[in-house]
Write a protein that holds these residues in place. Sequence first.
Motif, PDB file in Angstrom:
ATOM      1  N   MET A 314      41.723  25.680  34.700  1.00  0.00           N
ATOM      2  CA  MET A 314      40.905  26.576  35.520  1.00  0.00           C
ATOM      3  C   MET A 314      41.172  28.004  35.086  1.00  0.00           C
ATOM      4  O   MET A 314      42.269  28.338  34.642  1.00  0.00           O
ATOM      5  CB  MET A 314      41.269  26.400  37.005  1.00  0.00           C
ATOM      6  CG  MET A 314      40.453  27.244  37.978  1.00  0.00           C
ATOM      7  SD  MET A 314      38.724  26.788  38.017  1.00  0.00           S
ATOM      8  CE  MET A 314      38.829  25.160  38.759  1.00  0.00           C
ATOM      9  N   GLY A 315      40.186  28.861  35.213  1.00  0.00           N
ATOM     10  CA  GLY A 315      40.374  30.276  34.913  1.00  0.00           C
ATOM     11  C   GLY A 315      41.248  30.917  35.968  1.00  0.00           C
ATOM     12  O   GLY A 315      41.897  30.231  36.764  1.00  0.00           O
ATOM     13  N   SER A 316      41.276  32.209  36.006  1.00  0.00           N
ATOM     14  CA  SER A 316      42.133  32.907  36.962  1.00  0.00           C
ATOM     15  C   SER A 316      41.684  32.642  38.389  1.00  0.00           C
ATOM     16  O   SER A 316      40.498  32.472  38.670  1.00  0.00           O
ATOM     17  CB  SER A 316      42.115  34.413  36.681  1.00  0.00           C
ATOM     18  OG  SER A 316      40.823  34.943  36.904  1.00  0.00           O
ATOM     19  N   VAL A 317      42.644  32.587  39.307  1.00  0.00           N
ATOM     20  CA  VAL A 317      42.350  32.374  40.733  1.00  0.00           C
ATOM     21  C   VAL A 317      42.614  33.649  41.538  1.00  0.00           C
ATOM     22  O   VAL A 317      42.561  33.643  42.761  1.00  0.00           O
ATOM     23  CB  VAL A 317      43.169  31.190  41.309  1.00  0.00           C
ATOM     24  CG1 VAL A 317      42.716  29.881  40.703  1.00  0.00           C
ATOM     25  CG2 VAL A 317      44.673  31.403  41.100  1.00  0.00           C
ATOM     26  N   GLY A 318      42.897  34.725  40.818  1.00  0.00           N
ATOM     27  CA  GLY A 318      43.128  36.003  41.481  1.00  0.00           C
ATOM     28  C   GLY A 318      43.361  37.083  40.444  1.00  0.00           C
ATOM     29  O   GLY A 318      43.668  36.792  39.286  1.00  0.00           O
ATOM     30  N   GLY A 319      43.184  38.330  40.853  1.00  0.00           N
ATOM     31  CA  GLY A 319      43.420  39.430  39.923  1.00  0.00           C
ATOM     32  C   GLY A 319      43.257  40.768  40.616  1.00  0.00           C
ATOM     33  O   GLY A 319      42.794  40.836  41.756  1.00  0.00           O
ATOM     34  N   GLY A 320      43.654  41.824  39.920  1.00  0.00           N
ATOM     35  CA  GLY A 320      43.533  43.152  40.507  1.00  0.00           C
ATOM     36  C   GLY A 320      44.278  44.182  39.684  1.00  0.00           C
ATOM     37  O   GLY A 320      44.604  43.958  38.520  1.00  0.00           O
ATOM     38  N   GLY A 321      44.583  45.319  40.321  1.00  0.00           N
ATOM     39  CA  GLY A 321      45.306  46.364  39.610  1.00  0.00           C
ATOM     40  C   GLY A 321      45.212  47.707  40.307  1.00  0.00           C
ATOM     41  O   GLY A 321      44.671  47.823  41.407  1.00  0.00           O
ATOM     42  N   ARG A 322      45.775  48.724  39.645  1.00  0.00           N
ATOM     43  CA  ARG A 322      45.775  50.086  40.201  1.00  0.00           C
ATOM     44  C   ARG A 322      44.651  50.891  39.570  1.00  0.00           C
ATOM     45  O   ARG A 322      44.400  50.808  38.386  1.00  0.00           O
ATOM     46  CB  ARG A 322      47.123  50.776  39.955  1.00  0.00           C
ATOM     47  CG  ARG A 322      47.181  52.201  40.542  1.00  0.00           C
ATOM     48  CD  ARG A 322      48.580  52.773  40.536  1.00  0.00           C
ATOM     49  NE  ARG A 322      49.443  52.204  41.570  1.00  0.00           N
ATOM     50  CZ  ARG A 322      49.456  52.592  42.849  1.00  0.00           C
ATOM     51  NH1 ARG A 322      48.629  53.539  43.259  1.00  0.00           N
ATOM     52  NH2 ARG A 322      50.273  52.031  43.703  1.00  0.00           N
TER      53      ARG A 322
END
Length: 454
Positions: A314-322
């Motif tokens: 599966m691809g990413s199940v979450g992400g983010g950043g500043r």
Amino acid sequence: MKPSIPKGTRDFSPIEVANRTYIMNTIKTAFETFGFQPIETPSFENSGTLMGKYGEEGDRLIFKILNSGDFLKKADDALLSEKDSLKVTAQISEKALRYDLTVPFARYVVQHQNEITFPFKRYQVQPVWRADRPQKGRFREFFQCDADVVGSKSLWQEVEFIQLYDAVFSKLGLAGTIIKINNRKILSGIAEVIGAKDKLIDFTVALDKLDKIGKDGVVKEMLSKGITEEAIEKVQPLFDFTGSNIDKLTSLEKMLSTSEEGQSGVEELRFVINAIGELGLETAVLEVDVTLARGLNYYTGAIFEVAAPEEVKMGSVGGGGRYDDLTGIFGLKDVSGVGISFGLDRIYLVLEELGLFKVVDLPKPKVIFLNFDATTDMLKMKAIQSLRANGIKSEFYPDLGVSNKQEKRQWKYVASRAILFVVSKVENDVFILKNMNSGVQTNCSLSELVEKLK
């Protein structure tokens, strides 16, 4: 015409809705445990709010909404004859469906800055739309569950977001998730030391695809964007970075010794890695991934991406950043922000594949009144009114059953919905209540019925 739904969208059955609600409630509970407050924004925004915030690739995936009425009337005839869709779109479409929740949130902060107490911690659980090519785990309409903090430059926020990811996935029983972390300053530093600073976005967009198209694919894309072979040769070590998180930081420190910005990124990463090392995580694994770029223009510091356990493809199940300067595009300078997102739909697929869903009770009445005698209908409805006033979920089977077949249909309905109590008859203001588990029948007055069902 046979009914259908657009590609990349789905219908959800009652059990699927219950499972999705379970995931969302788990995430919302964690958000509030960490001090976040809920907001909501419109499903569509002015095009100017969204366009130009996600890079060229992202802009292409934004669903545009045609202006109401005769939208072609105001369009320039010359542009129409040229058939240049990009130029015409600006004249016939002023609004678009939101691509994510972060840019609308930045707009919200700017519009409501005088009402907000900073640092402002918000969470948002709403659908977003992308004109992407549908595939497993990738849809055109999907929910995002976001948490952001604006008005704080403290790296403790990054530490808390890693803890938040760990808390949610541990609660869902999804052990072994990998929280990947990088820093945009490190990527800028690498671009600087290889002499490709003017190609930073092209460089990071290509690098971010390493796990999808492989080393050769990344090199090919970089060359096509005008990044020299000499520059690509200098970043070769990034394709095979190994060792512990501390080992990787040490290697990066040496590679970026001539870049002040790069060194700053390494120090920020070191703070977060050391803090998590001291605090510990419940089930997740934190991993420095120097190829993690996330091709979005607005990240300026930490970058996060969460991968499902290795046994699930599966691809990413979450992400983010500043994103230190995101609100600046709307006129509010010097407001630092950092945030993460949970991919609800992908999390659902992972939990389903691993068999991790708990048995979820679908909404149902505690008691149902069957309908074998129309003369007692009003008496039953008055009783149901009293039960509901006492917080007891109650239902009346609306269709009269006078034949054997019709009566069987009512009992089948009770069984299929696993309803525990049934009032089958009312005689002289006495309700005949049956417990479907024990089979025991009891005669009750209305007040006794209320007490028993409480």
